[in-house]
Design an enzyme around this catalytic site. Structure first.
Site, PDB file in Angstrom:
ATOM      1  N   SER A 185     -25.213  -3.546  32.753  1.00 40.33           N
ATOM      2  CA  SER A 185     -25.583  -3.027  33.967  1.00 40.33           C
ATOM      3  C   SER A 185     -25.208  -3.243  35.193  1.00 40.33           C
ATOM      4  O   SER A 185     -24.514  -4.319  35.516  1.00 40.33           O
ATOM      5  CB  SER A 185     -27.243  -2.927  33.736  1.00 40.33           C
ATOM      6  OG  SER A 185     -27.715  -2.396  34.723  1.00 40.33           O
ATOM      7  N   ASP A 242     -39.814  -9.253  44.114  1.00 39.77           N
ATOM      8  CA  ASP A 242     -39.185  -7.964  43.497  1.00 39.77           C
ATOM      9  C   ASP A 242     -39.650  -7.561  42.148  1.00 39.77           C
ATOM     10  O   ASP A 242     -38.920  -7.369  41.316  1.00 39.77           O
ATOM     11  CB  ASP A 242     -37.605  -8.175  43.412  1.00 39.77           C
ATOM     12  CG  ASP A 242     -36.795  -7.127  43.564  1.00 39.77           C
ATOM     13  OD1 ASP A 242     -37.448  -6.036  43.924  1.00 39.77           O
ATOM     14  OD2 ASP A 242     -35.591  -7.027  43.223  1.00 39.77           O
TER      15      ASP A 242
END
EC number: 2.7.11.1
Length: 883
Positions: A42, A156
């Protein structure tokens, strides 16, 4: 006979085997070369993740480019992510095995979780059932509690950063925006890693090998390592000569990928450059060919290893470049089906290596570095410099050298432009009144590197003083250096010296005109006006003479106004750049290349020269009889040529402040007379100030007894009654604020982050509430078309609750509300969640042993299909092997 020989051989073999058995193998530090790439997984905002393999075990390798982190000013975030993962030993946090680095990249080797991320699973499911969402939120809550207890704030948190293990449990990852508070300003050490258990009794799963611990406590370097000593670099490179030769044969560049014809000449250039630069591994090689314009050869060094691997970084692109851990090895190329250089080309190129090695054998590393360096003093190049330059021409075909580019600034006025560059780069002649010797301050700063940019002006000026070398006999010295330099360097050096001499003769003649009214018996050696002032005025005088008074007709300066320019002074330092009035003209000329240096420097300095009077006249005033005559004569001539402007400038008395240039140093010492004036002495001086546009053009302290003012006024009328002070601060704009940037995904940002307030662990609990709402509905609560609208929804706490059949349960809605509380002090945490009715059925102590609602079923151990849903939803196309 044969049996005897065989027995002897066997006995000898036993001896060798025994000796090998007695040897203790020295463990090697881990290196990225030990890992092989299987496939890309990814891509995120700060790097790409690849599936790597080492010793039959699979790892997820996150590759982060150092250049990108430097450009984004986020180098500290990479360090924070590494430290956060290294400190964490929780079953709900991804385990970090290695932290490696090379010259260009940082590699974080983590455990590979085959189930993909929760974002991909959410795209497949649409939304989760309440039971499934509660289990996922419970495990994430335990992970956050562990991080907060160890002083780590994730900052995050989102479904993209939640990975699913083989058993279906959640593990947090991507600590790129995390904040670590260890109550100390040093890096993590070995004790931090060894004594950070995730539970009372540490399990064997979280133990690390010595190599892993060594890699995790190593410091990350985001700049090119400096060149090592000859001895050290020779020892390092001697063990990798064969590896370097193999590497050079397996290089992949755009030329080979495009199937272009590779000539023996290009191969010779490639190998000769690689062979030559091994004498200095830290020296970059630029422009091997036109197709590799931005390529550089560096040392790929592991973070915890002293091993060095030479490589050539090609022009990176999505279709041509390959990570291969920055070493385009032939084995990886064969495995990936990439095109490599043919063996016959390799043989041709290897034949030329011996010839090039003979040429470079007699060269000293220092000499070759000085020859190729764009910033150096050419006077220190030894006799072998010509040979080095000839070799450099082989390595840089078609590339114009930096000296030639400097000479091509202006084809018409080469001497003038080069002289201006010389004078404005601190190449100045200083006359010592005591012995009459001349000193030459040489700083050939035509092009700046990162060290020059990072250095302060004060350091540059101090370095200028240290670099002063004596030139007692200029002609003999220049002739001596000519024989030791190449032809191109000689042209630049001779041009500079000859122009300096002509400029000095011009200045001497004009100085005699200015000092004609001074005492005739005063000798030049005892002249109080430093010779540096003459050199500074050469540019202005040359403009006036060579342009045939072209601009004099359009300006308000008279013919006699040139005399005022001869005695121009600077407020603090007259022998160094940064305070000269010509600095502004040089800066404007750099912004507008089409405008000649003559135009900018002359037009902007006309008014300055009109009102500038040297402070050195204070010590040597004119004779009493000639004083009034000189003042009246000069005043009348000035009024005759520029009466209108002078009336406008002197009708009203103005308070003036002594300004300094931004590049000038404040506390540095200087041997020139004007620099010895203290700030307090400005109170007793008359200061004239003239503004042109938005900045002061000339601010020079006027002479106490003599002032160029209209004869209708007396000197007493221009005395200032207000004390003059320097500004308390000269910084433009707002002061830098720590953590002023808003980092993270807009939908998951807490209100205190948007408002720029101090924040703590509560920002993670806010993001957890957003994730809970997203798990139950499939959409974040504050989602909107643009980021600005998302921010407005967050600040207003505008939550679109589902209605009708899609309505959430009361417990679920209340859990979201207590997590999404604007006041961070009242926001829910781990204690509130454990007591909440929504989590009443959760076994918090044995959560990692519970059966999860989703268990991944991959086709094989290298299956990465669970990550594809998120990539497709975000339109992320993970290219084959591009970094």
């Amino acid at each position: 006979m044969e049996a005897t020989a065989g027995s002897e051989t066997e006995s000898g073999g036993d001896t060798v085997t025994a000796e090998c058995a007695n040897r203790i193998p020295v463990p090697r530090p881990p290196s990225i070369e030990e890992f092989t790439i299987v496939k890309p997984i990814s891509r995120g905002a700060f790097g790409k993740v690849y599936l790597g393999q080492k010793g039959g075990k699979l790892y997820a390798v996150k590759v982060v480019k150092k250049a990108d982190m430097i450009n984004k000013n986020m180098t500290h975030q990479v360090q924070a992510e590494r430290d956060a993962l290294a400190l964490s030993k929780s079953p709900f946090i991804v385990h970090l095995y290695y932290s490696l680095q090379s010259a260009n990249n940082v590699y974080l080797v983590m455990e590979y979780l085959i189930g993909g991320d929760v974002k991909s699973l959410l795209h497949i499911y649409g939304y989760f059932d309440e039971e499934m969402a509660v289990k996922y939120i419970s495990e994430v809550a335990l992970a956050l509690d562990y991080l907060h207890r160890h002083g780590i704030i994730h900052r995050d948190l989102k479904p993209d950063n939640m990975l699913i293990s083989n058993e279906g449990h959640i593990k947090l990852t991507d600590f790129g925006l995390s904040k670590i508070t260890l109550n100390r300003d040093i890096d993590i050490n070995m004790m931090d890693i060894l004594t950070t258990p995730s539970m009372a009794k540490p399990r064997q799963d979280y133990s690390r090998t010595p190599g892993q611990v060594l890699s995790l406590i190593s410091s990350l370097r985001f700049y090119t390592p400096a060149a090592e000593k000859d001895k050290d670099s020779a020892n390092i490179l001697s063990t990798h000569v064969f590896e370097t030769s193999q590497l050079s044969q397996g290089l992949i560049c755009p030329m080979s990928v495009d199937h272009r014809d590779t000539t023996p000449y290009s191969s010779k250039l490639l190998h000769s450059c690689l062979e030559t630069v091994t004498s200095d591994p830290g020296m970059p090689v630029k422009c091997l060919t036109s197709n590799l314009l931005q390529s550089r050869r560096r040392l790929a060094t592991s973070s915890a290893s002293s091993q060095s691997h030479t490589f050539l970084s090609s022009v990176e692109s999505e279709c041509h470049s390959s990570p291969r851990w920055e070493k385009d090895c032939q084995e990886s190329d064969d495995a990936l089906g990439s095109t490599v250089m043919s063996w016959n080309i390799i043989e041709k190129s290897s034949c030329t290596k011996s010839t090039d090695a003979i040429e470079t054998k007699g060269f000293n590393k220092k000499d070759f570095e000085l020859t190729l360096s764009p910033i150096h003093n050419s006077s220190i190049i030894p006799a072998t410099g010509s040979s080095c330059v000839n070799l450099a021409k082989k390595c840089f075909p078609g590339e114009v050298s930096w000296e030639a580019r400097e000479l091509d600034i202006n084809n018409v006025n080469v001497a003038t432009d080069t002289t201006r560059c010389v004078f404005h780069q601190s190449d100045q002649w200083v006359v010592d009144p005591s012995d009459g010797t001349e000193e030459y301050c040489g700083k050939r700063g035509f092009k700046r590197n990162s060290e020059l940019v990072d250095s302060s002006p004060c350091q540059n000026i101090i370095q200028n003083k240290k670099n002063c070398i004596e030139h007692k006999s200029r002609n003999e010295k220049s002739n001596g250096y000519i024989n030791q330099r190449t032809s191109l360097t000689n042209e630049v050096q001779d041009l500079k010296l000859s122009v300096c001499e002509s400029q000095q003769s011009d200045c001497a003649n004009k100085e005699n005109m200015v000092n004609s009214s001074i005492d005739k018996q005063q000798t030049p050696e005892k002249s109080p006006i430093p010779m540096i002032a003459k050199n500074l005025m050469c540019e202005l005088d040359e403009d006036c003479n060579k342009n045939n008074k072209k601009f004099l007709s359009s300006s308000f300066l008279g013919s006699d106004d040139e005399r005022a320019s001869k005695s121009i002074c600077m407020d603090s330092d007259s022998s160094f750049p940064g305070i000269s009035i010509m600095e502004s003209s040089l800066e404007r000329q750099s912004l507008d290349p089409d405008k000649s240096i003559r135009e900018s420097s002359f037009e902007e300095s006309n008014i300055e020269d009109l009102l500038a009077v040297s402070p050195s006249w204070q010590e040597n005033p004119l004779p009493k009889d000639d004083e009034n005559l000189a003042v009246q004569a000069s005043s009348q001539k000035m009024l005759a040529s520029s009466s209108d402007v002078l009336k406008t400038l002197t009708l009203s008395k103005r308070n003036a402040v002594a300004f300094r240039s931004f590049n000038s140093h404040i506390n540095a010492s200087n041997n020139s007379e004007p620099s010895k004036m203290s700030v307090t002495s400005l109170d007793a001086m008359d200061i004239s100030c003239v503004y042109s546009g938005s900045y002061p053009m000339a601010i020079t302290p006027s002479q106490k007894g003599i002032s160029y003012v209209p004869y209708q006024q007396t000197p007493n009328q221009v005395k200032s009654e207000t004390p003059y002070r320097t500004p308390k601060s000269v910084r433009r704009g707002a002061a830098p604020v720590d953590d002023a940037r808003i980092l993270g995904t807009p939908d998951y940002l807490a209100p205190e982050l948007l408002l720029g307030r101090a924040h703590g662990p509560a920002v993670d609990w806010w993001a957890l509430g957003v994730c809970l709402f997203e798990f139950l509905t499939g959409i974040p609560p504050f989602n909107d078309e643009t980021s600005q609208q998302v921010f407005q929804n967050i600040l207003k706490r505008d939550i679109p609750w589902p209605e009708g059949e899609e309505k959430l349960s009361d417990n679920a809605q209340n859990a979201v509300e207590i997590l999404l509380t604007i006041d961070n002090a009242k926001r829910a945490g781990i204690k509130e969640l454990k007591c909440h009715p929504l989590f009443s059925d959760v076994d918090w102590e044995n959560l990692q042993h519970q059966t999860m609602p989703f268990i991944p079923q991959p086709d094989d151990e290298t299956d990465t299909s669970y990550f594809e849903a998120r990539n497709n939803a975000q339109h992320l196309t993970v290219s084959g092997f591009s970094l």
